[in-house]
Write an enzyme that holds these catalytic residues in place. Structure first.
Site, PDB file in Angstrom:
ATOM      1  N   LYS A  53       0.832  -1.206   0.000  1.00  0.00           N
ATOM      2  CA  LYS A  53       0.000   0.000   0.000  1.00  0.00           C
ATOM      3  C   LYS A  53       0.864   1.252   0.000  1.00  0.00           C
ATOM      4  CE  LYS A  53      -3.061  -3.048   0.148  1.00  0.00           C
ATOM      5  NZ  LYS A  53      -2.612  -4.397  -0.276  1.00  0.00           N
ATOM      6  N   MET A 315      -8.538 -15.341   3.170  1.00  0.00           N
ATOM      7  CA  MET A 315      -7.167 -15.134   3.639  1.00  0.00           C
ATOM      8  C   MET A 315      -6.894 -13.635   3.713  1.00  0.00           C
ATOM      9  SD  MET A 315      -5.124 -18.213   1.748  1.00  0.00           S
ATOM     10  CE  MET A 315      -4.431 -19.442   2.832  1.00  0.00           C
ATOM     11  N   HIS A 441     -22.867  16.340   3.595  1.00  0.00           N
ATOM     12  CA  HIS A 441     -22.728  16.806   2.212  1.00  0.00           C
ATOM     13  C   HIS A 441     -21.698  17.937   2.155  1.00  0.00           C
ATOM     14  CE1 HIS A 441     -23.889  18.049  -1.838  1.00  0.00           C
ATOM     15  NE2 HIS A 441     -23.903  19.306  -1.393  1.00  0.00           N
TER      16      HIS A 441
END
Length: 463
Positions: A53, A315, A441
Site C-alpha cells: 500500500k 485469507m 454533504h
C-alpha cells in the site's frame, strides 16, 4: 536449552498471532508469542499489505502529478520520481509499525520469542533460532499464516522470477513485467509498476479477472485497468517461465511466447503449516494443507487451537485479527462471536474496489430474490470536486425483507466507504435504514446513501 512455562503459547507473530497475544495479555493470561523473523507482524506488515500500500500510494501520487494535476490548474514541469526514496519510505513505514508491536508487547506483558517454533509434544514448543528455549503450556494457538503459492512448472529464482516479495523490492523499473495471475495481488503490483513506466502484461487462466468478486464490478475494473495501460489477457494458460541472464521467457499454451525483464507469480496463497512438528502430536492437515478446527477454534488435538490463514476461509489480515479476538476471549470464558457473513475485502488499485456480503452471482445461484440500487460516482458532488468520478456503489437487498445482503463499490476510497456497509450489515440493516440515515454533504459517502435510496426506487440525484 532452558525450559519456561506460560499459560498460552502462540506460534506465529502475524496479524492473528500478535493480536491474539495482546488480547490475551489484556485478559490477564500469561502469554508468549513466537515468530521466526526478527520483526513481528507477519507477511502483512513486513512484506505484504503495508509495504504494497505504501508503494501503491507513492506511485499513484506520481501518476496524479504527471497526468491529473493540470486539470486542477496545477502546473508541474518535468515530473519525475526517485525509486530509492519510494523504497526507503516504504521501509520506514514497515519499521514504525513492526516496532510498534514490540512496544505493545512490552507494555502489555507479552513475552516474545524469536526463532522457529516446532511442537515437541502437545504441551511443548521448541524454539530454535535467536532464542533457544523449550516453552511449555497447557494451551497452544497455531497462527502460522500463509505464503505465496508456487507453480510446480515454474522455478522461482527471486531475482527475475518471483512472488510479491520480490515485486515489492525491485531496484529498478522493469521495461516489461509479466504478471501471472489476475487476482488482487497481481493487479495491485501490476498497477504500481505500470504507473512507474513498465509495460505490464497480466495473464489470467480464467475468463475474467478477480474471480470471486461481483461480476459487474470486475468487468468495470477490467475496462478501467486496460485504459490505464495494463495488457490483460484472460483465458491464457502459462506452460513455463524461465530466465536467462537479464531476460525471461514466458511460454503460453497455444500462443506466442512473451519475452520480458521480470515475471511476477501472483497465483494466490497457501497455508504455512509445514515444518511445525504437527506430526509429532498427531495433528493432520487437509489435502491443501489447512488445519481443521471446531467452533471454538480447537483442532482435533485437545489444547491445540488454530486461527487465521492456516485454517482457510478468506485469507485476509482483518479476518485473522477478528478470529484472534474471538478465540482468545472464548478461552477466557467469554461468549464472543465471529460473523463470517460480514467480512469486507478491498482491492487497492485505483479506483479501489470494496465489497462485503453476497455478489449478484451468489444470490442468483441460491435463488434469492433481491432488489438492486446503484449510484454512479459521476452523480456525487464530492467525486466531481476531486476530479475522480469513475465507479459506482451497488447495494443488493432482500426483495422481501429489504435486509442488505451485499454491497459492492468501485471508486475513489471504496476501501473506506465499505466500512459503513459492513457496520450496517452487522446490525442487520435494511436499505431503508441506510437511506434514512443523514449523510454529510458533500462527501463520497453520499453515494452509498443514494444507492440505498435507489434500491427502493426513490433515488434523488440519479435518473
Amino acid at each position: 536449552m532452558k525450559t519456561v512455562k506460560h499459560d498460552l503459547v502462540i506460534l506465529g507473530g502475524g496479524p492473528a498471532g500478535y493480536v491474539a497475544a495482546i488480547r490475551a495479555a489484556q485478559l490477564g493470561i500469561d502469554v508468549a508469542c513466537i515468530d521466526e523473523n526478527d520483526r513481528f507482524g507477519g507477511t502483512c506488515l513486513r512484506v505484504g499489505c503495508i509495504p504494497s500500500k505504501a508503494l501503491l500510494e507513492s506511485s499513484h501520487l506520481y501518476h496524479e502529478a504527471k497526468h491529473k494535476l493540470a486539470d486542477h490548474g496545477v502546473q508541474i514541469d518535468n515530473v519525475d520520481f526517485d525509486l530509492d526514496k519510494m523504497m526507503a519510505r516504504k521501509t520506514k513505514i514497515v519499521d514504525a509499525l513492526t516496532g510498534g508491536i514490540d512496544m505493545l508487547f512490552k507494555k502489555r506483558g507479552v513475552t516474545p520469542y524469536r526463532g522457529r517454533g516446532k511442537f515437541r509434544d502437545v504441551e511443548s514448543i521448541e524454539v530454535e533460532g535467536k532464542d533457544k528455549v523449550l516453552i511449555q503450556a497447557k494451551r497452544i494457538l497455531v497462527c502460522s499464516g500463509s505464503r505465496p503459492a508456487a507453480l510446480s512448472f515454474i522455478e522461482e529464482d527471486g531475482e527475475r522470477i518471483g512472488n510479491s516479495t520480490m515485486a515489492l523490492s525491485l531496484s529498478e523499473v522493469p521495461k516489461r513485467l509479466v504478471v501471472i495471475g489476475g487476482g488482487y495481488i497481481g493487479l495491485e503490483m501490476g498497477s504500481v509498476w505500470n504507473r512507474l513506466g513498465s509495460e505490464v502484461i497480466v495473464l489470467e487462466a480464467m475468463d475474467r479477472i478477480m474471480p470471486g468478486i461481483d461480476g459487474e464490478i470486475a468487468q468495470m475494473a477490467h475496462r478501467t485497468f486496460k485504459r490505464q495501460g495494463l495488457d490483460i489477457r484472460t483465458s491464457t494458460f502459462v506452460d513455463s517461465a524461465t530466465s536467462d541472464g537479464d531476460k525471461c521467457i514466458v511460454k503460453i499454451k497455444d500462443g506466442e511466447s512473451i519475452e520480458c525483464d521480470r515475471v511476477l507469480l501472483a497465483t494466490g496463497r497457501t497455508p504455512a503449516t509445514d515444518n511445525l512438528g504437527l506430526e509429532t502430536i498427531g495433528l493432520e492437515t487437509d489435502k491443501r494443507g489447512f488445519l481443521t478446527v471446531n467452533s471454538e477454534y480447537e483442532t482435533s488435538v485437545e489444547g491445540v487451537y488454530a486461527i487465521g490463514d492456516c485454517i482457510g476461509g478468506a485469507m485476509l489480515a482483518h479476518k485473522a485479527m477478528e478470529e484472534a479476538i474471538v478465540c482468545v476471549e472464548r478461552l477466557a470464558g467469554m461468549k464472543s462471536h465471529m460473523n463470517y457473513e460480514v467480512i469486507p475485502a478491498v482491492v487497492y488499485t485505483h479506483p479501489e474496489i470494496g465489497m462485503v456480503g453476497k455478489t449478484e452471482e451468489e444470490l442468483n445461484e441460491q435463488g434469492v430474490k433481491f432488489n438492486k440500487g446503484i449510484c454512479p460516482f459521476g452523480a456525487n458532488g464530492r467525486a466531481r470536486t476531486l476530479n475522480d468520478i469513475e465507479g459506482r456503489v451497488k447495494i443488493l437487498a432482500d426483495a422481501t425483507t429489504d435486509r442488505v445482503l451485499g454491497v459492492h463499490i468501485i471508486g475513489n476510497r471504496a476501501g473506506d466507504l465499505i466500512a459503513e456497509a459492513a457496520s450496517a450489515m452487522e446490525f442487520g440493516a435494511s436499505s431503508e435504514d441506510i437511506a434514512r440515515t443523514c449523510h454529510a454533504h458533500p462527501t463520497l459517502a453520499e453515494a452509498v446513501h443514494e444507492a440505498a435510496l435507489a434500491v427502493g426506487g426513490r433515488a434523488i440525484h440519479t435518473a
